[in-house]
Write an enzyme that holds these catalytic residues in place. Structure first.
Site, PDB file in Angstrom:
ATOM      1  N   LYS A 160     -30.959  -8.015  -6.934  1.00  0.00           N
ATOM      2  CA  LYS A 160     -30.994  -8.068  -8.401  1.00  0.00           C
ATOM      3  C   LYS A 160     -32.339  -8.616  -8.882  1.00  0.00           C
ATOM      4  O   LYS A 160     -32.950  -8.080  -9.803  1.00  0.00           O
ATOM      5  CB  LYS A 160     -29.847  -8.942  -8.930  1.00  0.00           C
ATOM      6  CG  LYS A 160     -28.485  -8.293  -8.738  1.00  0.00           C
ATOM      7  CD  LYS A 160     -27.318  -9.204  -9.084  1.00  0.00           C
ATOM      8  CE  LYS A 160     -26.016  -8.494  -8.706  1.00  0.00           C
ATOM      9  NZ  LYS A 160     -24.808  -9.241  -9.080  1.00  0.00           N
ATOM     10  N   GLN A 201     -23.315 -15.596  -9.645  1.00  0.00           N
ATOM     11  CA  GLN A 201     -22.799 -14.707  -8.603  1.00  0.00           C
ATOM     12  C   GLN A 201     -21.453 -15.224  -8.087  1.00  0.00           C
ATOM     13  O   GLN A 201     -21.284 -16.415  -7.810  1.00  0.00           O
ATOM     14  CB  GLN A 201     -23.828 -14.616  -7.462  1.00  0.00           C
ATOM     15  CG  GLN A 201     -23.510 -13.577  -6.403  1.00  0.00           C
ATOM     16  CD  GLN A 201     -23.665 -12.132  -6.877  1.00  0.00           C
ATOM     17  OE1 GLN A 201     -24.275 -11.864  -7.913  1.00  0.00           O
ATOM     18  NE2 GLN A 201     -23.098 -11.201  -6.143  1.00  0.00           N
ATOM     19  N   ASP A 210     -22.817 -10.000 -17.297  1.00  0.00           N
ATOM     20  CA  ASP A 210     -21.819  -9.528 -16.337  1.00  0.00           C
ATOM     21  C   ASP A 210     -20.569  -8.999 -17.037  1.00  0.00           C
ATOM     22  O   ASP A 210     -19.740  -8.342 -16.414  1.00  0.00           O
ATOM     23  CB  ASP A 210     -21.377 -10.710 -15.452  1.00  0.00           C
ATOM     24  CG  ASP A 210     -21.834 -10.588 -14.020  1.00  0.00           C
ATOM     25  OD1 ASP A 210     -22.105  -9.455 -13.589  1.00  0.00           O
ATOM     26  OD2 ASP A 210     -21.910 -11.634 -13.345  1.00  0.00           O
TER      27      ASP A 210
END
Ligand code: L34
Length: 294
Positions: free
Chosen positions: A54, A98, A121
């Site tokens: 990412k 994450q 997200d």
């Protein structure tokens, strides 16, 4: 007949080029580049590699990208304080924590703590709620990536029988929801299968589009797939290591068998994974635009 391979790598590349162009316009006109912080707690090898990927893409696209790695034993309060710091930072438009998190940290609390306007997200309950009622919001990256793959490879979802295998918050629930909505890439008839489903094959055999996020290697075999179906494999399983120590990956679909029956199929690696990363970038650009009131 061997299925057409739907390349996530290629479609992701195309979207990244679109994003790059948008970023340079934003920089030129407003002197602003999208800012993304990825927070990683601990050193789970899969998470380390996803977050690295990412960061690499964000960097390539000209974002202001920050990797914030924290030790496994960071306290929940410390993590919440860190998120609050980034909530307040005007150079940070998107915040990603994450998952999974270590057991001593309450995932729900952490996701609630992220400013919904920076929740690239799409995991904050405010964004989840907006998604369900079809309001503009950040869509979760994996389902968003699947939608884009279907749309850009010309797969007709309207009126299609879709079967989703898996009911997780990050894939199964949201993709099922998006696919039946009245929207581009939607209007499908959706069935969700899970671990308590009786006779899984009786459902999957009806699918024009089969989306598999079961979390187990090669659980979908050719005998469970209808001739000509489109198969999207969301699974990423580490099933061993090469002599050089690189992870060997496979999906939740038995690719070699199923590709002889499907009309189109996504590979692992090179399918949904790269799309997930790319849609995160798309959401971050969106967050930056919103911050600029564009
Ligand atoms: N907060 N946590 C948060 N957001 C997410 O969107 C994720 N996810 C999932 C796990 N936890 C998360 C990801 O980023 C899964 N995931 C993810 C992202 C990218 C890839 C796989 C999973 C990916 O790029 N896969 C490559 C192979 C990578 C490798 O070699 O390990 C592929 O081609 O599929």
């Amino acid at each position: 007949m061997s299925a057409k391979i739907i390349s996530g790598t290629q479609i992701a590349e195309q979207i990244r080029n679109e994003i790059k162009a948008e970023v340079s316009v934003m920089k030129e006109r407003h002197g602003v580049v999208p800012g993304l912080v990825t927070i990683l707690v601990g050193e789970n090898p899969a998470s380390v590699s996803y977050v690295k990927a990412k960061q690499a893409v964000a960097h390539k696209l000209g974002f202001n990208s920050i990797q914030d790695s924290q030790p496994e034993d960071i306290s929940e309060d410390q993590l919440l304080a860190l998120i609050e710091k980034y909530n307040q930072d005007p150079l940070v438009h998107g915040i990603l924590v994450q998952l999974p998190l270590p057991r001593h940290i309450d995932e729900g609390k952490v996701l609630y703590a992220i400013n919904p306007g920076k929740d690239v997200d799409g995991f904050h309950p405010v964004n989840v709620g907006k998604m369900v009622i079809g309001e503009p919001c950040f869509l979760p990256c994996t389902p968003y990536g699947i939608l884009e793959m279907l749309i850009r490879s010309g797969v007709e979802t309207s009126g299609a029988e879709v079967v989703v295998v898996g009911r997780s918050n990050i894939v199964g629930k949201p993709i099922a929801n998006l696919l039946f909505q009245k929207r581009e890439g939607g209007n499908a008839t959706v069935t969700i299968c899970h671990t308590r489903t009786r006779d899984m094959a009786s459902h999957t055999l009806k699918a024009d589009i089969l989306i598999v996020a079961a979390g187990h290697p090669r659980v979908i075999t050719a005998d469970m797939v209808k001739e000509g179906a489109v198969v999207i494999d969301v699974g990423i399983n580490r099933i061993g290591k090469t002599p050089e120590g690189k992870a060997i990956l496979c999906g939740d679909v038995d690719f070699d068998g199923v590709k002889e029956k499907a009309s189109a199929i996504t590979p692992v690696p090179g399918g949904v994974g790269p799309m997930t990363i790319t849609m995160l970038m798309k959401n971050t650009v969106q967050a930056a635009k919103q911050a600029l009131s564009l």
